[in-house]
Design a protein around this motif. Structure first.
Motif, short mmCIF file in Angstrom:
data_model
loop_
_atom_site.label_atom_id
_atom_site.label_comp_id
_atom_site.label_asym_id
_atom_site.label_seq_id
_atom_site.Cartn_x
_atom_site.Cartn_y
_atom_site.Cartn_z
N ILE A 96 0.40 -1.16 -0.21
CA ILE A 96 0.00 0.19 -0.04
C ILE A 96 0.92 1.20 0.00
O ILE A 96 0.30 2.03 0.52
CB ILE A 96 -1.20 0.59 1.17
N GLY A 97 2.48 0.84 -0.08
CA GLY A 97 3.30 2.39 -0.78
C GLY A 97 3.21 3.16 -1.40
O GLY A 97 2.30 2.46 -2.24
N LYS A 98 2.88 4.52 -0.76
CA LYS A 98 2.97 6.13 -2.30
C LYS A 98 4.16 5.56 -2.43
O LYS A 98 5.41 6.19 -1.70
CB LYS A 98 2.21 6.66 -0.94
N VAL A 99 4.87 5.73 -4.00
CA VAL A 99 5.67 6.43 -4.60
C VAL A 99 5.86 8.51 -3.98
O VAL A 99 5.16 8.77 -5.04
CB VAL A 99 5.91 5.92 -5.86
N ALA A 100 7.23 8.34 -3.32
CA ALA A 100 7.28 9.65 -3.46
C ALA A 100 8.73 9.91 -3.69
O ALA A 100 9.45 9.29 -3.11
CB ALA A 100 6.65 10.45 -2.39
N GLY A 101 8.97 11.13 -4.65
CA GLY A 101 10.61 11.31 -4.92
C GLY A 101 11.67 9.69 -5.40
O GLY A 101 12.73 9.60 -4.92
#
Length: 405
Positions: A96-101
């Protein structure tokens, strides 16, 4: 009892935390108001309001950790919960992780972005402090005393690297080294550990090269640091603009809110490069104010560790102080071009709800260790002295009565 406890708190440390958090909140607003409107198309105070909410939540956690007895973390059930919870949080990122950077390091819950890697730092500190406290009687036995606790740290670092988040993994590794050095381990065991780590690194190097563990963006950060002005329009864009911000601030700065670089030239002006904006707006005096507060907090933490006679409390203080010092050095090294940019925020100053919450929980724990240390040194020693004095007086009276008879 309550009066004695209140007198035992280190109010200079509490005041330093309040000052640096308040200053950080002001600078988050100043550095983010243009970015909020121009880049994210939200209200100018959007990041300020979110940071303020995080500070309120962090302040509640700070007060709770000031009161909660730190030795409760030695309970085996709590330690198991910390270990399972930490690994569980990191594993959840793969689902459920969100990609950022370019890193899958975030979990989005109810409109809030949480970074589990931040909280795992404190989990590692508590775990290592508790385990090495219990192993004091055989801490110099390499295979039995030093190595076993590092399995948990190694698993955590692997999960963090896979995201990939090398900055957090490096910080956890450095915190672990600091805690091992202060755990009572002798030089022979430390040298064995160094040899083991080097050998493991050599074995893993071909695998890293073959699988291309470093992305093109991460490699570009090394290129940018090597010759920033040559790559000013590409790989070193942020770094060069950081130089411009720092250089234009001078002694007193351009004035609060008057930064030019935050107008789109410095994309991460409220996070990784917030110190560049401080230098531009408030000059050397503003930078020195932050550095002095950070230095005071770190040195105070190591002083607490030095005076604490409880190994668990000592290692907690060492771990927390090391974490703040390492993060600050990495952040400042990145924005001044001494090391590649890693995306590590400046403690207490940079925007980030997870970061400020972790730091305030950690500082509450540090203040708690300090309070128990001061309480023991002041009141338990006084009580012991009173008992000794009473015993001496009784002995004198008994001798006097015997002679009179």
């Amino acid at each position: 009892m309550v009066k004695k406890i209140l007198k035992s708190y280190d109010y200079s440390l509490i005041l330093a935390v309040i000052l640096i958090c308040g200053f950080g909140l002001v600078m988050v607003y100043s550095s983010s108001m243009i970015t909020a409107v121009a880049r994210y198309e939200v209200e100018a105070d959007y990041f300020f309001q979110r940071q303020k909410l995080a500070l309120i939540g962090g302040s509640i956690a700070f007060i709770f950790m000031m009161i909660f007895p730190y030795r409760a973390f030695l309970n085996s059930k709590i330690l198991k919960l910390i270990v399972i919870g930490s690994i569980g949080m990191l594993l959840s990122l793969f689902f459920i992780g969100k990609v950022a950077g370019n890193a899958q390091s975030w979990i989005s819950l109810g409109g809030m972005n949480i970074q589990p890697g931040e909280f795992v730092k404190l989990s590692v500190i508590i775990y290592l402090a508790a385990v090495y406290d219990k192993k004091q009687s055989y801490i110099n036995e390499f295979g039995r005393g030093v190595i076993p606790p590092l399995v948990f740290t190694g698993v955590i670092c692997v999960f963090v690297i896979i995201q990939p988040d090398f900055g957090t993994a490096f910080i956890i590794g450095m915190i672990t080294i600091c805690m091992i050095l202060c755990s009572g381990t002798n030089l022979k065991s430390i040298l064995k550990l160094v040899a083991t780590v080097v050998a493991f690194g050599i074995l893993m190097l071909p695998l890293i090269i073959m699988n291309g563990l470093f992305s093109d963006e991460q490699i570009s950060r090394f290129v940018g640091v090597a010759d920033p002005f040559k790559y000013a329009d590409g790989d070193a864009y942020q770094l060069v603009n950081s130089f411009y911000a720092i250089g234009s601030g001078g002694l007193t700065g351009l004035g609060l809110g008057q930064s030019v670089q935050k107008y789109g030239y410095l994309p991460e002006s409220h996070t990784d490069f917030i110190m560049s904006v401080i230098a531009e707006e408030l000059g050397i005096f503003g930078v020195l104010f932050v550095l002095l507060l950070l230095t005071f907090i770190v040195l105070k933490g190591f002083s607490i560790a030095r005076h604490c006679q409880d190994p668990f409390g000592t290692l907690l203080a060492v771990g927390i102080s090391s974490m703040i010092a390492i993060q600050a050095m990495i952040n400042l090294g990145g924005l001044t071009g001494l090391i590649p940019i890693t995306g590590v925020p400046l403690p207490f100053i940079s925007y980030g709800g997870s970061s400020i919450l972790l730091l305030l929980i950690s500082m509450g724990l540090l203040v708690n260790v300090s309070m128990f240390t001061n309480y023991r040194d002041t009141y338990q020693q006084t009580t012991t002295q009173e008992v000794k004095t009473t015993s001496v007086v009784k002995s004198i009276n008994q001798k006097r009565n015997t002679s009179m008879r």
